[in-house]
Scaffold this motif. Structure first.
Motif, short mmCIF file in Angstrom:
data_model
loop_
_atom_site.label_atom_id
_atom_site.label_comp_id
_atom_site.label_asym_id
_atom_site.label_seq_id
_atom_site.Cartn_x
_atom_site.Cartn_y
_atom_site.Cartn_z
N VAL A 1 0.76 -1.29 0.03
CA VAL A 1 -0.12 -0.16 -0.17
C VAL A 1 0.92 1.36 0.04
O VAL A 1 0.23 2.52 -0.36
N THR A 2 2.26 1.09 0.45
CA THR A 2 3.13 2.43 0.22
C THR A 2 3.69 2.45 -0.87
O THR A 2 4.18 3.62 -1.00
N ASP A 3 3.98 1.51 -1.81
CA ASP A 3 4.77 1.84 -2.82
C ASP A 3 3.81 2.20 -3.91
O ASP A 3 2.91 1.40 -4.49
N HIS A 4 3.92 3.45 -4.32
CA HIS A 4 3.01 4.08 -5.29
C HIS A 4 3.38 3.65 -6.64
O HIS A 4 2.55 3.70 -7.63
N SER A 5 4.51 2.89 -6.94
CA SER A 5 4.86 2.40 -8.31
C SER A 5 3.99 1.08 -8.63
O SER A 5 3.65 0.75 -9.85
N LEU A 6 3.21 0.52 -7.70
CA LEU A 6 2.16 -0.61 -7.72
C LEU A 6 0.94 -0.16 -8.04
O LEU A 6 0.14 -0.77 -8.79
N PHE A 7 0.80 1.11 -7.98
CA PHE A 7 -0.78 1.63 -8.18
C PHE A 7 -1.22 1.61 -9.91
O PHE A 7 -2.35 1.28 -10.04
N PRO A 8 -0.17 1.64 -10.80
CA PRO A 8 -0.79 1.44 -12.01
C PRO A 8 -1.27 0.00 -12.27
O PRO A 8 -2.20 -0.40 -12.94
N PHE A 9 -0.43 -0.96 -11.65
CA PHE A 9 -0.77 -2.15 -11.71
C PHE A 9 -2.04 -2.57 -10.96
O PHE A 9 -3.08 -3.36 -11.49
N TYR A 10 -2.74 -1.97 -9.95
CA TYR A 10 -3.71 -1.98 -9.19
C TYR A 10 -5.10 -1.24 -10.26
O TYR A 10 -6.08 -2.09 -10.33
N LEU A 11 -4.56 -0.31 -10.79
CA LEU A 11 -5.65 0.54 -11.69
C LEU A 11 -5.86 -0.59 -12.89
O LEU A 11 -7.05 -0.74 -13.29
N VAL A 12 -4.74 -1.35 -13.52
CA VAL A 12 -5.05 -2.21 -14.58
C VAL A 12 -6.05 -3.24 -14.27
O VAL A 12 -6.75 -3.81 -14.74
N CYS A 13 -5.71 -3.81 -12.95
CA CYS A 13 -6.22 -5.13 -12.24
C CYS A 13 -7.93 -4.66 -12.16
O CYS A 13 -8.89 -5.26 -12.45
N ALA A 14 -7.97 -3.44 -11.56
CA ALA A 14 -9.26 -2.95 -11.37
C ALA A 14 -10.26 -2.90 -12.77
O ALA A 14 -11.31 -3.10 -12.94
N VAL A 15 -9.45 -2.35 -13.80
CA VAL A 15 -10.39 -1.93 -15.26
C VAL A 15 -10.64 -3.28 -15.63
O VAL A 15 -11.62 -3.72 -16.13
N VAL A 16 -9.60 -4.22 -15.69
CA VAL A 16 -9.92 -5.30 -16.12
C VAL A 16 -10.99 -6.44 -15.42
O VAL A 16 -11.93 -6.91 -16.13
N SER A 17 -10.77 -6.27 -14.05
CA SER A 17 -11.94 -6.84 -13.46
C SER A 17 -13.41 -6.25 -13.56
O SER A 17 -14.28 -7.07 -13.62
N GLY A 18 -13.34 -5.09 -13.61
CA GLY A 18 -14.63 -4.21 -13.97
C GLY A 18 -15.00 -4.69 -15.39
O GLY A 18 -16.46 -5.20 -15.27
N ALA A 19 -14.26 -4.98 -16.49
CA ALA A 19 -14.88 -5.50 -17.55
C ALA A 19 -15.16 -6.95 -17.55
O ALA A 19 -16.43 -7.18 -18.11
N VAL A 20 -14.56 -7.83 -16.66
CA VAL A 20 -15.07 -9.08 -16.68
C VAL A 20 -16.64 -9.18 -15.70
O VAL A 20 -17.48 -9.75 -16.25
N VAL A 21 -16.64 -8.24 -14.87
CA VAL A 21 -17.83 -8.13 -14.15
C VAL A 21 -19.14 -7.61 -15.19
O VAL A 21 -20.02 -8.40 -15.19
N LEU A 22 -18.88 -6.72 -15.94
CA LEU A 22 -19.84 -6.54 -16.90
C LEU A 22 -20.09 -7.46 -18.06
O LEU A 22 -21.29 -7.50 -18.40
N TYR A 23 -19.08 -8.15 -18.22
CA TYR A 23 -19.15 -9.37 -19.35
C TYR A 23 -20.09 -10.50 -18.66
O TYR A 23 -21.11 -10.78 -19.31
N ALA A 24 -19.68 -10.82 -17.29
CA ALA A 24 -20.58 -11.81 -16.84
C ALA A 24 -21.82 -11.66 -16.49
O ALA A 24 -22.63 -12.37 -16.28
N THR A 25 -22.37 -10.20 -16.25
CA THR A 25 -23.47 -9.97 -15.96
C THR A 25 -24.36 -9.21 -16.93
O THR A 25 -25.39 -8.45 -16.82
N ARG A 26 -23.72 -9.49 -18.02
CA ARG A 26 -24.24 -8.62 -19.36
C ARG A 26 -25.71 -9.15 -19.55
O ARG A 26 -26.19 -10.31 -19.33
N THR A 27 -26.57 -8.60 -20.66
CA THR A 27 -27.86 -8.75 -20.88
C THR A 27 -27.68 -9.97 -21.81
O THR A 27 -26.97 -9.82 -22.88
N PRO A 28 -28.28 -11.16 -21.68
CA PRO A 28 -28.44 -12.17 -22.54
C PRO A 28 -29.15 -11.84 -23.75
O PRO A 28 -30.32 -11.72 -23.72
N LYS A 29 -28.28 -11.73 -24.87
CA LYS A 29 -28.98 -11.35 -26.21
C LYS A 29 -29.74 -12.38 -27.04
O LYS A 29 -30.35 -12.48 -27.84
N ALA A 30 -29.29 -13.78 -26.47
CA ALA A 30 -29.62 -15.01 -27.05
C ALA A 30 -30.97 -15.12 -27.24
O ALA A 30 -31.50 -16.15 -28.13
#
Lengths: 257, 247
Positions: free
Chosen positions: A217-246
């Motif tokens: 939590v103190t090493d700020h050089s890790l923050f970009p990694f956390y942000l990437v992880c958050a964005v990718v995970s957010g995209a996965v959540v959106l995908y997994a809960t998407r409206t079923p078009k089928a």
């Protein structure tokens, strides 16, 4: 003079053609339903009314208040864990609150909604209030509450101001990772396991590399990694809960002609 | 037509649960019969918009559940009782039904009266304020039925609704079905043929993901006159159709 003719006097509320007719039959079932509705109905509490105003949906407000990880036992457990963390931080000097808060939020958000934790999940998926909206509202509320509890614990433990806010970014990443795993695997327990495992690995890796648990939590050089992880995970959540078009698709499944 | 299904399929991995079903249904009580694993529950879950089909066409109440606005309209007019009704043990009967009435987007002003009506219709008035954890299996089933009918649905989907009900409750429940069938489409998935005979105007028999018989209960009875096995005419019809489909 008083009317003694036996006719219904003026102002009785009956139409002229009803005058002299037998008294109307009272539908007791209908009356009882009205009484039962009054007696059985429990008005929403102030918190639910507030949520209703904010969310503009009584259904969403009620769904929010039934969030498993916002119920009293969970809240008490969260306060106890962070309280113990704050006490340990004060005495040992290690910023345990900063390490505990992300783990707590990850577990709470994974347990916000879904199969394995919400007993009526299958039924909820057939409701007009979208289950994705329920998930979003619940996850945001759990996150906000855990962040507030974490900040209060940090303040109580006298942690340096810098580190007090530094754990919010890893907390966001770990929470979204847990939610992504939960929605993808359709299991709250898988989400909790993924979130906690990822956070433990990060903390232990930080300790191995730098000799301090708090480096995550103190090493700020890790923050970009956390942000990437958050964005990718957010995209996965959106995908997994998407409206079923089928529902409306007309296509041939693989393996059949 | 309230239900319009064409060539509907649903796969779970390699297992094809529903294999090209065509079905149309208007107002009335529609029975869905079949052995375990025939695909009844998967078909019902697709019609409840809980799971999407793998392929095929599905229109409910004249709307397309693939479009989010139309799906929401369908769900407002839908009543669904899943095979395994999960419940919140700490909720009372009224709280549980009220919760789902709100999730169905019912106007809050109408909810308390609608809940009271639904509770009385399933004869749970004396348990209205009892916690769900204190109720028997049959009572919980009736709570499930009450939440399904609380919004006076135009499409009512019930998966094994009579499981756990005693004979007297079954008779009352069939009356309820017939009543709803006069103005709504009711689909009842069951493996109890006597429910179908007593309450349904039309019946489909499923086996291995396909509909192998579609007709009236009387027509099903006729199927078993020559070579069916079972204690009642409907059971004989059921077994004769299944034997024919598998031969």
């Amino acid at each position: 003079m008083d009317d003694v003719s036996g006719k219904v006097p003026r102002g009785s509320g009956l139409r002229p053609e009803q005058e002299g007719a037998p008294p109307p039959v009272v539908d007791l079932d209908r009356v009882w339903i009205g009484v039962a509705a009054e007696v059985w109905h429990r008005g929403p509490g102030w918190l639910e009314r507030l949520a209703e105003k904010l969310l503009r949906s009584p259904g969403l407000a009620r769904a929010l208040l039934t969030t498993p990880s916002l119920l009293l036992p969970w809240l008490i457990a969260s306060v106890v864990v962070l309280g113990a963390g704050a006490a340990a931080t004060s005495t040992a000097g290690e910023p345990l609150v900063a390490l505990l808060a992300p783990a707590l939020a990850a577990a709470g958000i994974a347990y916000a909604y879904g199969p394995g934790i919400d007993p009526a999940w299958e039924l909820s998926r057939s409701m007009a209030v979208s289950d994705r909206m329920v998930l979003l509202v619940r996850a945001l509320s759990v996150f906000a509450l855990d962040a507030a509890l974490g900040l209060a614990a940090s303040a109580a433990s006298g942690t340096a101001a810098g580190i007090t806010f530094d754990w919010l970014i890893p907390m966001t990443a770990v929470s979204l990772l847990a939610l992504a795993a939960a929605t993808l695997a359709r299991s709250a327990n898988v989400g909790v396991a993924a979130g906690l495992a990822a956070w433990c690995i990060a903390v232990l890796a930080g300790k191995g590399a730098d000799g301090q648990f708090a480096v995550v939590v103190t090493d700020h050089s890790l923050f970009p990694f956390y942000l990437v992880c958050a964005v990718v995970s957010g995209a996965v959540v959106l995908y997994a809960t998407r409206t079923p078009k089928a529902f409306s698709l007309t296509r041939t499944p693989r393996g059949t002609s | 037509m309230n239900i319009d299904v064409a060539d509907l399929t649903r796969r779970f991995g390699r297992n094809q649960a529903v294999a090209g079903v065509d079905l149309e249904a208007g107002a009335g009580v529609f029975g869905l019969l079949g052995p375990n694993g025939a695909g009844k529950t998967s078909l019902l879950r697709m019609m409840a918009t809980v799971i999407p089909p793998t392929s095929g066409r599905l229109r409910l109440l004249g709307r397309d559940p693939g479009a989010s606005d139309e799906r929401r309209e369908i769900r407002r007019r839908l009543g669904y009782l899943p095979q395994n009704l999960g419940y919140y043990p700490g909720f009372t009967v009224v709280e549980f039904i009220e919760y789902f009435a709100l999730l169905k987007d019912m106007p809050p002003a109408r909810v308390s009266r609608a809940v009271a009506t639904a509770v009385e219709r399933v004869d749970l008035g004396d348990k209205a304020r009892a916690k769900l954890r204190t109720l028997s299996g049959g009572m919980l089933r009736r709570v499930g039925i009450a939440q399904a009918i609380v919004n006076e649905p135009e499409l009512l989907l019930l998966d094994e609704p009579t499981a756990g009900l005693d004979p007297e409750q079954r008779v009352t429940f069939r009356e309820l079905l017939r009543d709803f069938g006069e103005r709504a489409t009711v689909v009842v998935s069951t493996h109890l043929v006597e429910d179908v005979g007593a309450a349904c105007s039309e019946v489909a028999l499923m086996d291995r993901g396909k509909i192998v018989f579609l007709g009236t209960p009387e027509e099903l009875r006729v199927q078993g006159e020559s070579n069916g096995v079972g204690d009642s005419p409907l059971e004989r019809g059921y077994s004769a159709v299944l034997a024919g489909a598998r031969s």
